[in-house]
Design a protein around this motif. Structure first.
Motif, mmCIF file in Angstrom:
data_model
loop_
_atom_site.group_PDB
_atom_site.id
_atom_site.type_symbol
_atom_site.label_atom_id
_atom_site.label_comp_id
_atom_site.label_asym_id
_atom_site.label_seq_id
_atom_site.Cartn_x
_atom_site.Cartn_y
_atom_site.Cartn_z
ATOM 1 N N VAL A 32 -3.028 2.251 -0.516
ATOM 2 C CA VAL A 32 -1.631 1.830 -0.473
ATOM 3 C C VAL A 32 -1.218 1.630 0.980
ATOM 4 O O VAL A 32 -1.505 2.468 1.839
ATOM 5 C CB VAL A 32 -0.718 2.876 -1.145
ATOM 6 C CG1 VAL A 32 0.750 2.486 -1.006
ATOM 7 C CG2 VAL A 32 -1.090 3.027 -2.613
ATOM 8 N N LYS A 203 -2.245 -1.904 -3.160
ATOM 9 C CA LYS A 203 -0.808 -1.947 -3.426
ATOM 10 C C LYS A 203 -0.063 -1.937 -2.087
ATOM 11 O O LYS A 203 -0.374 -1.134 -1.210
ATOM 12 C CB LYS A 203 -0.385 -0.734 -4.268
ATOM 13 C CG LYS A 203 1.113 -0.651 -4.552
ATOM 14 C CD LYS A 203 1.503 0.698 -5.149
ATOM 15 C CE LYS A 203 1.019 0.832 -6.564
ATOM 16 N NZ LYS A 203 1.529 2.088 -7.188
ATOM 17 N N GLY A 216 3.861 -3.962 -4.980
ATOM 18 C CA GLY A 216 2.963 -4.781 -5.789
ATOM 19 C C GLY A 216 1.676 -5.063 -5.060
ATOM 20 O O GLY A 216 1.508 -4.677 -3.896
ATOM 21 N N ASN A 217 0.755 -5.751 -5.742
ATOM 22 C CA ASN A 217 -0.482 -6.115 -5.059
ATOM 23 C C ASN A 217 -0.210 -7.285 -4.113
ATOM 24 O O ASN A 217 0.826 -7.964 -4.235
ATOM 25 C CB ASN A 217 -1.594 -6.434 -6.064
ATOM 26 C CG ASN A 217 -1.317 -7.675 -6.888
ATOM 27 O OD1 ASN A 217 -1.139 -8.778 -6.364
ATOM 28 N ND2 ASN A 217 -1.274 -7.519 -8.203
#
Length: 356
Positions: A32, A203, A216-217
């Motif tokens: 992340v 992410k 989000g991706n």
């Protein structure tokens, strides 16, 4: 590996609110990336997860356990900082093994662990060197190695590549991505560089002024930004933006007029009201040369080898960028015709919220 849950997390310094009601889930083994402009609160958020900062409100859970009052050393986390923070009087091996030494691990175990990690990071020839004898990239690998030897549940990276030159940043990005795959570890990475975010993350968490704008991706954020801020921040060069006015809606197409009166029809799921003032966004690669198209006055040409960027005036004086193949022939002060890929246009309201 570990999961991390942040619930209504807040941080204030007196009347200054640095973070506001952050809700976030980090899955086991995820990579992340927290990204945003300077002062958005991303490093503060990372420090609260690590235990180096105390929340003003909200809760932090690691593997389902509330850790608000748990010391950093009890959270199973290792952190890599922007500064390498190596001990100048210790060798590479001593720097990497220092945390284990403090924990009272046997000398043989420390040597074996450091040796294994050094092999992974290609640091074996450097173990007897001092930090002053290393390049910036080598020092950063030592700092990462010092984190890995502790076998943490979570790795936290706070802008670890910002002190490196461009070539080394690319090299270390690849190294960190490879390590994530090899270690199968949960990693959280802070950067202001959206290119790092796009290339590393499973992410992306986009922050602004202490709030989460979108999660989000990378492709999701690039193709479907939730608001104008995300549209402008994710992507390089950034999305072109125009002021437009809605004039009509027919058969699933909303017609909008630009400042100079030029009109185009954009596919939308529903009809906005005629006369609504919106913002239209289109990425540089979605505007292409077209004979007889809308005039675009080329002012600057940038040839980068892999492609060519054209900057200039468009539709009543708007300044925009086009991204074209590297062999496209264009010159400054030339005027060419261009057209939108209408399916790729995005519409935002005056508050910046994505509406279509």
């Amino acid at each position: 590996m570990s999961t991390i849950s942040l619930r209504k997390l807040q941080k204030s310094y007196g009347a200054a609110h640095v973070l506001r009601d952050i809700d976030l889930e980090v899955e086991d083994g995820a990579f992340v990336v927290f990204v945003g402009p300077s002062g958005c609160g991303k490093s503060t958020l990372l420090r609260m997860i690590s235990g180096l900062d105390t929340p003003s409100g909200g809760e932090i859970f690691i593997d389902g356990n509330l850790v608000n009052d748990v010391d950093p050393k009890g959270r199973g986390i290792a952190m890599v900082f922007q500064s390498y923070a190596l001990y100048p009087h210790m060798t590479v091996a001593e720097n990497m093994g220092f945390g284990l030494k403090i924990e009272g691990r046997p000398k043989e175990e420390i040597q074996a662990t450091v040796g294994k990690v050094a092999q992974t990071l290609q640091l074996e020839p450097l173990l007897k060197r001092m930090p002053r004898d290393l390049s910036g990239g080598q020092r950063q690998r030592v700092a990462i190695g010092r984190a890995i030897v502790r076998d943490p549940n979570v790795f936290l990276f706070d802008e670890p590549l910002s002190n490196l030159d461009a070539e080394l940043r690319i090299e270390m990005r690849q190294e960190i991505a490879r390590l994530h795959k090899q270690l199968d570890a949960t990693m959280i990475y802070v950067t202001h560089d959206q290119v790092e975010a796009m290339t590393l993350a499973d992410k992306i968490v986009v922050l602004r002024a202490g709030r989460v704008e979108q999660v989000g991706n990378p492709i999701e954020l690039y193709e479907n930004p939730a608001n104008e801020f995300v549209a402008g921040f994710i992507g390089s060069p950034k999305m072109n933006m125009f002021d437009v006015t809605v004039t009509d809606f027919v058969d699933g197409n909303t017609t909008v007029a630009f400042a100079d009166g030029t009109q185009i029809a954009i596919p939308t799921a529903s009809s906005p009201s005629s006369g609504d003032r919106l913002r239209c966004g289109i990425r540089p690669e979605h505007i292409s040369p077209q004979k007889g198209g809308t005039p675009f006055a080329v002012e600057v040409v940038e040839r980068l080898g892999h492609g060519t960027y054209l900057y200039g005036g468009f539709l009543g004086g708007e300044k925009i960028c086009l991204s074209l193949p590297q062999d496209y022939a264009a010159a400054a002060d030339e005027t060419i015709g261009v057209a939108f890929d209408r399916d790729k246009a995005r519409l935002f309201d005056q508050d910046g919220k994505r509406v279509y």
